[in-house]
Write an enzyme that holds these catalytic residues in place. Structure first.
Site, PDB file in Angstrom:
ATOM      1  N   HIS A  93      -9.296   0.261  30.409  1.00  0.00           N
ATOM      2  CA  HIS A  93     -10.699   0.198  29.871  1.00  0.00           C
ATOM      3  C   HIS A  93     -11.164   1.666  29.733  1.00  0.00           C
ATOM      4  CE1 HIS A  93     -14.552  -1.068  28.867  1.00  0.00           C
ATOM      5  NE2 HIS A  93     -14.896  -0.403  29.724  1.00  0.00           N
ATOM      6  N   LEU A 104      20.663  10.125   3.502  1.00  0.00           N
ATOM      7  CA  LEU A 104      20.552   9.584   4.812  1.00  0.00           C
ATOM      8  C   LEU A 104      19.442   9.034   5.148  1.00  0.00           C
ATOM      9  CD1 LEU A 104      23.001  11.769   7.133  1.00  0.00           C
ATOM     10  CD2 LEU A 104      23.750   9.524   6.018  1.00  0.00           C
ATOM     11  N   GLU A 123      27.042   6.583   2.076  1.00  0.00           N
ATOM     12  CA  GLU A 123      26.033   6.454   1.562  1.00  0.00           C
ATOM     13  C   GLU A 123      26.076   7.127   0.309  1.00  0.00           C
ATOM     14  OE1 GLU A 123      22.290   6.218   0.400  1.00  0.00           O
ATOM     15  OE2 GLU A 123      22.896   5.098   2.166  1.00  0.00           O
ATOM     16  N   LYS A 124      25.641   6.553  -0.975  1.00  0.00           N
ATOM     17  CA  LYS A 124      25.360   7.233  -2.222  1.00  0.00           C
ATOM     18  C   LYS A 124      24.478   8.067  -2.463  1.00  0.00           C
ATOM     19  CE  LYS A 124      22.882   3.538  -4.713  1.00  0.00           C
ATOM     20  NZ  LYS A 124      23.264   2.474  -5.998  1.00  0.00           N
ATOM     21  N   GLY A 129       0.642  -7.702  -3.427  1.00  0.00           N
ATOM     22  CA  GLY A 129       1.401  -7.943  -2.204  1.00  0.00           C
ATOM     23  C   GLY A 129       1.169  -6.478  -1.267  1.00  0.00           C
ATOM     24  N   SER A 188      17.637  -2.878  -1.225  1.00  0.00           N
ATOM     25  CA  SER A 188      16.958  -3.606  -2.198  1.00  0.00           C
ATOM     26  C   SER A 188      16.462  -2.489  -3.077  1.00  0.00           C
ATOM     27  CB  SER A 188      15.966  -4.451  -1.866  1.00  0.00           C
ATOM     28  OG  SER A 188      14.982  -4.121  -1.139  1.00  0.00           O
ATOM     29  N   ILE A 219       2.774  -3.834  -0.631  1.00  0.00           N
ATOM     30  CA  ILE A 219       2.928  -2.739  -1.198  1.00  0.00           C
ATOM     31  C   ILE A 219       1.828  -1.829  -2.043  1.00  0.00           C
ATOM     32  CG2 ILE A 219       4.686  -0.983  -2.364  1.00  0.00           C
ATOM     33  CD1 ILE A 219       6.815  -2.796  -1.491  1.00  0.00           C
ATOM     34  N   GLY A 220       1.583  -3.126  -2.835  1.00  0.00           N
ATOM     35  CA  GLY A 220       0.474  -2.651  -3.924  1.00  0.00           C
ATOM     36  C   GLY A 220      -0.977  -2.535  -3.189  1.00  0.00           C
TER      37      GLY A 220
END
Length: 472
Positions: A448, A43, A39-40, A187, A150, A189-190
């Site tokens: 209920h 985590l 992992e760059k 979308g 992404s 996120i916005g």
């Protein structure tokens, strides 16, 4: 390979420790493989650190703030002004993130997964070079799972500057609540962040290039959300083509063409959320002959395997719906495929959730999709206004809709817009996954008063025997 660099041999290498990568590493380790994960950054990946979790924390805080301010509707009087301390809100949000990322580290170590910090680059079909701040090392693997995720797409005419023109990453770390916020992209996120900041007091404008908010989501579901946005004072401008913008120092100006006329929108911040692109362009995939599509997503088969037999890809970098839970699901399939099991991917019952107000969640087929696939669907819709628990929560906007085959009454899909849709969708996903019919749901005793009764009522409507609504 650099002269003098002796390659270390590993069994299964996982590149990326987000909700796809760390799940793949743990599952492969459970199946007896020796696993190394690279992992760059942090985590937990984008989801835990700069996406799903921090955004939901802010959304929850904003909703709590709104509820307190509107508590007089339920007879609760609040003395004095209710205020938001943004630095403290962000401190609490960061504490939530820290707990979860710490948990990921403990789980990896508990499953004896070796953790390596650095950025991985392929230098052959069975090896990568991992580069960190002060060292580099080549690793030779038997199998590899690529889970690099992404990142936000940037508008050339409105590039991120991290100060006034923001990606979702910066928008989740603001130390002040903006008075004015322009959002480019309608979308999920916005919409989620726009709703949250509107509840925190911002004057929000959403610029969407298509004809509707949430492109690709059924209009019946988005209608309720649009109505609530209007009540919150959020201005939505559709078919708005953004031409550019500029950081003016103490504000940002965004230019957009609307109905052939250029208009300028001024705000404290501009959030640009027009999509995401895969983190595959700097991996050196060409050195391993890994095929990608025209958008850079790695091509995979139904076992998450790339065109090279011992190379797998999962999550956002492999395309499809960019969802954290999809990445985790594919992670298990890939790890099991590597271990020799017969697991394959099946997205039939994939849940989609939007943390709007009210929330939207759906799974399986819509009515239109069912018709396209040759079914003759019957549709039953039950409104939250007729649910006792929704009334007691003072959250009655929305409905549950069940789409079933008219002959067999098999549940093909369920759509929900309303309170706790993100939670309710669990029962819906199980019904679609197991091939349940409407009677299976209708004959299941539901507590209920509770919100899940709405799913039972809608299922009863499919059978023509609903009690709390008129059967059609």
């Amino acid at each position: 390979m650099v002269v003098g660099d002796l390659a270390q041999e590993v069994d299964v290498l996982v590149i990326g420790a987000g909700p796809g990568g760390y799940v793949a590493a743990i599952r492969a380790a459970q199946l007896g493989r020796k696993v190394t994960i690279v992992e760059k950054d942090s985590l937990g990946g984008v989801c835990l650190n700069r996406g799903c979790i921090p955004s939901k924390a802010i959304i929850s805080a904003a909703e709590r703030f709104r509820e307190i301010r509107e508590a007089d509707e339920m007879g609760i009087e609040i003395a004095g002004d209710v205020k938001v301390n943004m630095p403290n809100l962000m401190k609490w949000k960061n504490s939530v993130v820290k707990k979860l990322t710490g948990g990921v580290k403990s789980l990896l170590k508990g499953n004896k997964v070796e953790i390596i910090s650095g950025e991985a680059f392929f230098n052959g079909p069975d090896s990568v070079r991992v580069v960190s701040d002060n060292s580099s090392q080549t690793y030779k693997f038997n199998d590899v799972i690529i889970a690099t995720g992404s990142r936000p797409v940037e508008l050339k005419s409105l590039p991120f500057d991290g100060k006034r023109i923001l990606s979702s990453t910066e928008a989740l770390a603001l130390e002040e609540a903006p008075n004015r916020l322009v959002i480019v992209g309608g979308g999920y996120i916005g919409l989620e962040l726009g709703t949250a900041y509107a509840k925190l007091g911002a004057d929000v404008t959403i610029l969407e290039g298509t004809k509707t908010l949430l492109p690709g989501t059924a209009p019946a579901l988005t209608k309720m959300v649009s109505r609530k946005l209007k009540k919150l004072g959020v201005k939505v401008v559709t078919e708005a083509m953004v031409l550019g913008g500029e950081n003016k120092g103490n504000e940002v100006e965004v230019r957009a063409a609307i109905n052939g006329e250029e208009k300028t929108f001024a705000a404290d911040y501009c959030l640009v959320v027009i999509g995401r692109k895969p983190n595959t362009d700097e991996l050196g995939l060409e050195y391993a002959d890994i095929e990608v599509d025209e958008r850079g997503f790695i091509k995979i088969d139904d076992r998450c395997r790339a065109n090279v037999e011992h190379i797998y890809a999962i999550g956002d970098c492999a395309g499809g719906a960019l969802l954290a839970h999809k990445a985790s699901y594919e992670a298990k399939v890939a790890a099991e495929a590597i271990a020799g099991l017969s697991s394959v991917i099946d997205y039939r019952a994939m849940p989609f959730v939007i943390f709007s107000d009210p929330e939207i969640a759906y799974t399986g087929l819509s009515e239109a999709e069912a018709k396209e696939q040759g079914y003759t669907p019957v549709v039953s819709r039950f409104a939250f206004q007729a649910n006792g628990r929704a009334l007691s929560l003072n959250r009655t906007d929305g409905f549950v809709q069940v789409v079933a085959d008219s002959q067999t009454k098999q549940v093909l899909g369920i759509q929900i817009v309303g309170p706790e849709a993100s939670t309710l969708i669990g029962e819906a996903v199980l019904a679609v996954e197991m091939g349940a019919n409407a009677e299976d749901i209708a004959m299941t005793i539901h507590a209920h008063p509770a919100l899940p009764e709405t799913i039972m009522e809608a299922a009863e409507g499919v059978l023509g025997r609903a009690i709390h609504m008129v059967n059609r």
